[in-house]
Design a protein around this motif. Structure first.
Motif, PDB file in Angstrom:
ATOM      1  N   PRO A 178       0.811  -1.229   0.000  1.00 56.46           N
ATOM      2  CA  PRO A 178       0.000   0.000   0.000  1.00 56.46           C
ATOM      3  C   PRO A 178       0.841   1.274   0.000  1.00 56.46           C
ATOM      4  N   PHE A 179       1.914   1.284   0.799  1.00 55.49           N
ATOM      5  CA  PHE A 179       2.764   2.468   0.880  1.00 55.49           C
ATOM      6  C   PHE A 179       3.444   2.742  -0.458  1.00 55.49           C
ATOM      7  N   LEU A 180       3.979   1.696  -1.076  1.00 54.73           N
ATOM      8  CA  LEU A 180       4.631   1.862  -2.371  1.00 54.73           C
ATOM      9  C   LEU A 180       3.629   2.298  -3.437  1.00 54.73           C
ATOM     10  N   GLU A 181       2.410   1.769  -3.376  1.00 51.70           N
ATOM     11  CA  GLU A 181       1.394   2.147  -4.359  1.00 51.70           C
ATOM     12  C   GLU A 181       1.056   3.628  -4.261  1.00 51.70           C
ATOM     13  N   VAL A 182       0.872   4.126  -3.042  1.00 56.36           N
ATOM     14  CA  VAL A 182       0.551   5.551  -2.858  1.00 56.36           C
ATOM     15  C   VAL A 182       1.685   6.425  -3.387  1.00 56.36           C
ATOM     16  N   PHE A 183       2.914   6.066  -3.052  1.00 64.13           N
ATOM     17  CA  PHE A 183       4.060   6.864  -3.496  1.00 64.13           C
ATOM     18  C   PHE A 183       4.184   6.817  -5.012  1.00 64.13           C
ATOM     19  N   LEU A 184       3.919   5.658  -5.606  1.00 62.43           N
ATOM     20  CA  LEU A 184       4.012   5.524  -7.062  1.00 62.43           C
ATOM     21  C   LEU A 184       2.920   6.340  -7.750  1.00 62.43           C
ATOM     22  N   ILE A 185       1.715   6.328  -7.216  1.00 67.57           N
ATOM     23  CA  ILE A 185       0.622   7.108  -7.795  1.00 67.57           C
ATOM     24  C   ILE A 185       0.960   8.596  -7.798  1.00 67.57           C
ATOM     25  N   ILE A 186       1.510   9.089  -6.701  1.00 68.25           N
ATOM     26  CA  ILE A 186       1.897  10.503  -6.613  1.00 68.25           C
ATOM     27  C   ILE A 186       3.000  10.810  -7.615  1.00 68.25           C
ATOM     28  N   THR A 187       3.981   9.914  -7.712  1.00 66.14           N
ATOM     29  CA  THR A 187       5.093  10.112  -8.643  1.00 66.14           C
ATOM     30  C   THR A 187       4.604  10.143 -10.080  1.00 66.14           C
ATOM     31  N   GLN A 188       3.733   9.221 -10.438  1.00 62.83           N
ATOM     32  CA  GLN A 188       3.205   9.178 -11.799  1.00 62.83           C
ATOM     33  C   GLN A 188       2.392  10.420 -12.125  1.00 62.83           C
ATOM     34  N   LEU A 189       1.617  10.904 -11.163  1.00 61.81           N
ATOM     35  CA  LEU A 189       0.846  12.126 -11.387  1.00 61.81           C
ATOM     36  C   LEU A 189       1.778  13.299 -11.641  1.00 61.81           C
ATOM     37  N   THR A 190       2.871  13.370 -10.890  1.00 60.38           N
ATOM     38  CA  THR A 190       3.854  14.432 -11.085  1.00 60.38           C
ATOM     39  C   THR A 190       4.483  14.353 -12.474  1.00 60.38           C
ATOM     40  N   ILE A 191       4.786  13.141 -12.916  1.00 63.15           N
ATOM     41  CA  ILE A 191       5.383  12.949 -14.241  1.00 63.15           C
ATOM     42  C   ILE A 191       4.406  13.365 -15.333  1.00 63.15           C
ATOM     43  N   PHE A 192       3.143  12.979 -15.208  1.00 60.21           N
ATOM     44  CA  PHE A 192       2.135  13.363 -16.196  1.00 60.21           C
ATOM     45  C   PHE A 192       2.081  14.883 -16.342  1.00 60.21           C
ATOM     46  N   ILE A 193       2.079  15.578 -15.208  1.00 62.48           N
ATOM     47  CA  ILE A 193       2.005  17.041 -15.225  1.00 62.48           C
ATOM     48  C   ILE A 193       3.256  17.630 -15.859  1.00 62.48           C
ATOM     49  N   ASN A 194       4.430  17.103 -15.504  1.00 58.66           N
ATOM     50  CA  ASN A 194       5.689  17.601 -16.081  1.00 58.66           C
ATOM     51  C   ASN A 194       5.748  17.381 -17.580  1.00 58.66           C
ATOM     52  N   ASN A 195       5.240  16.242 -18.049  1.00 56.66           N
ATOM     53  CA  ASN A 195       5.249  15.961 -19.487  1.00 56.66           C
ATOM     54  C   ASN A 195       4.313  16.879 -20.252  1.00 56.66           C
ATOM     55  N   LEU A 196       3.274  17.387 -19.589  1.00 58.91           N
ATOM     56  CA  LEU A 196       2.388  18.353 -20.233  1.00 58.91           C
ATOM     57  C   LEU A 196       3.066  19.708 -20.384  1.00 58.91           C
ATOM     58  N   ILE A 197       3.961  20.009 -19.432  1.00 59.94           N
ATOM     59  CA  ILE A 197       4.637  21.310 -19.435  1.00 59.94           C
ATOM     60  C   ILE A 197       5.823  21.333 -20.383  1.00 59.94           C
ATOM     61  N   SER A 198       6.610  20.241 -20.387  1.00 66.68           N
ATOM     62  CA  SER A 198       7.814  20.191 -21.220  1.00 66.68           C
ATOM     63  C   SER A 198       8.031  18.778 -21.728  1.00 66.68           C
ATOM     64  N   LYS A 199       8.743  18.645 -22.849  1.00 70.51           N
ATOM     65  CA  LYS A 199       8.998  17.338 -23.435  1.00 70.51           C
ATOM     66  C   LYS A 199      10.205  16.690 -22.777  1.00 70.51           C
ATOM     67  N   PRO A 200      10.163  15.337 -22.599  1.00 64.63           N
ATOM     68  CA  PRO A 200      11.321  14.619 -22.046  1.00 64.63           C
ATOM     69  C   PRO A 200      12.484  14.601 -23.042  1.00 64.63           C
ATOM     70  N   ASN A 201      13.678  14.253 -22.524  1.00 66.29           N
ATOM     71  CA  ASN A 201      14.896  14.266 -23.337  1.00 66.29           C
ATOM     72  C   ASN A 201      15.021  13.019 -24.207  1.00 66.29           C
ATOM     73  N   HIS A 202      16.055  13.012 -25.072  1.00 67.90           N
ATOM     74  CA  HIS A 202      16.367  11.847 -25.891  1.00 67.90           C
ATOM     75  C   HIS A 202      16.769  10.670 -25.004  1.00 67.90           C
ATOM     76  N   TRP A 203      16.882   9.478 -25.639  1.00 70.41           N
ATOM     77  CA  TRP A 203      17.107   8.268 -24.855  1.00 70.41           C
ATOM     78  C   TRP A 203      18.458   8.246 -24.171  1.00 70.41           C
ATOM     79  N   LYS A 204      19.434   8.964 -24.667  1.00 71.98           N
ATOM     80  CA  LYS A 204      20.730   9.060 -23.977  1.00 71.98           C
ATOM     81  C   LYS A 204      21.230  10.482 -24.058  1.00 71.98           C
TER      82      LYS A 204
END
Length: 370
Positions: free
Chosen positions: A344-370
């Motif tokens: 449960p603890f890992l799931e909550v932390f992962l959900i928050i992390t994924q939400l943060t990533i979704f928001i960041n990807n809306l604001i700016s594009k991620p980098n190349h693979w390397k």
């Protein structure tokens, strides 16, 4: 209907959605009994794309070279590296006749695009079946090629494998990375068993060469920074042509990120491809994520308000019982049992992390693979 009533009925709906996913999807993987496939000795091309991976190739390539399999070549792709990757590859090739080198130079149209390098490697391969892994990845047994390739037949031309990450003691980040990997694997294995395959991971993935050329390669998403594995499988996988491989001998293991920022950058690239999945897959995955998020938002509100708390606790227990059952059995299959105690603890932390990533990807594009 007041606010707390709305929250209550919304919570019931969320739990119902979760129950449907656990019973009708995740149970298909949790309760599967792997059957022994007949041994096949089909020629295989193992394809590894490396960009600035000199050290990792020195450490991990021997575990690929030493595979117990009668007929395989290794296609090593140097993707415009600026370190000693090419020299390391050439040194290995000098001692092993089954290694083929593909040296990729950057061109303006495809600068930094892994799919361009992989396309050249696939075209250079000589065999009809392709097995993919990464330069920082090692098979956990000498039967990796054997076990992955036993699932190929006239109908099944795609094999989804499990790519684990190595354990680091007393590291919460490592547990989070491995938990996210476990959750992702349970999802794509479960959906595949339900007849809805939607992705695979390039750390451990195999498909017939003809599938690549029938789909015109990566042409539909060649300019996207990610998706050479998950987006390509999303494009070509069907209920009938996709198999999963669950034997422990078929697992691979990669080096995990050791800083939170590096992991976030990696996940931003991976998650950026999800919006290009087929609509039905996007709906299924979005509904799953939203129900998980709302569960952990609505449950505390109802408990704090003590609103029909007996029923709320009962619904929470139903959800957690199903989750521990399905993920516990799945984690045992994938040899990740140590993660379940913190589920449960890992799931909550992962959900928050994924939400943060979704928001960041809306604001700016991620980098190349390397």
């Amino acid at each position: 209907m007041n606010f707390i009533d709305f929250v209550y009925y919304g919570f019931i709906a969320v739990v119902a959605i979760q129950v449907v996913y656990y019973v009708f999807f995740f149970s298909k993987f949790a309760f599967i009994k792997p059957k022994k496939e007949p041994t096949k000795k089909i020629p295989v091309s193992v394809i590894i794309c490396a960009k600035n991976e000199a050290k990792n190739l020195q450490n991990f390539l021997p575990s690929v070279i030493s595979q117990s399999y009668p007929d395989f070549e290794i296609v090593l792709i140097n993707d415009a590296s600026t370190d000693d990757t090419l020299e390391v590859i050439e040194a290995f090739a000098a001692n092993h006749s089954n290694i083929k080198i593909v040296d990729v130079k950057n061109i303006e149209a495809f600068w930094g695009n892994k799919k361009y390098a992989l396309t050249l490697g696939i075209k250079a391969s000589k065999n009809d079946h392709l097995l993919f892994t990464d330069a920082d990845c090692k098979p956990l047994s000498k039967y990796w090629i054997h076990d992955m390739c036993t699932h190929f037949n006239d109908e099944q031309t795609i094999v989804l494998g499990y790519g684990a990450y190595s354990k680091i003691k007393k590291s919460f980040l490592n547990k989070l990375i491995r938990f996210e990997t476990l959750v992702t694997a349970v999802q794509y294995f479960s959906f595949a068993k339900a007849g809805i395959p939607y992705m695979g991971v390039g750390r451990n993935l195999a498909y017939a060469r003809k599938e690549f050329f029938n789909a015109n390669g990566f042409i539909n998403h060649i300019k996207l920074r990610s998706g050479d594995d998950d987006l390509f499988i999303n494009q070509i996988a069907t209920k009938s042509n996709t198999a999963i491989c669950l034997s422990a001998n078929s697992f691979t293991q990669s080096l995990p990120k050791t800083t939170f920022s590096d992991w976030i950058k990696q996940k931003r690239r991976h998650i950026s491809t999800a919006k290009f999945y087929k609509l039905s897959h996007k709906i299924l995955l979005a509904l799953l994520y939203i129900s998980q998020l709302l569960f952990w938002v609505l449950a505390p509100i109802l408990l704090i308000a003590l609103f029909k708390w007996q029923i709320v606790i009962g619904l929470i227990l139903i959800k957690l019982t199903l989750q521990y059952t399905m993920f516990g059995m799945s984690a045992k299959k994938l040899e990740e049992q140590d993660l379940i105690i913190m589920l449960p603890f890992l799931e909550v932390f992962l959900i928050i992390t994924q939400l943060t990533i979704f928001i960041n990807n809306l604001i700016s594009k991620p980098n190349h693979w390397k």
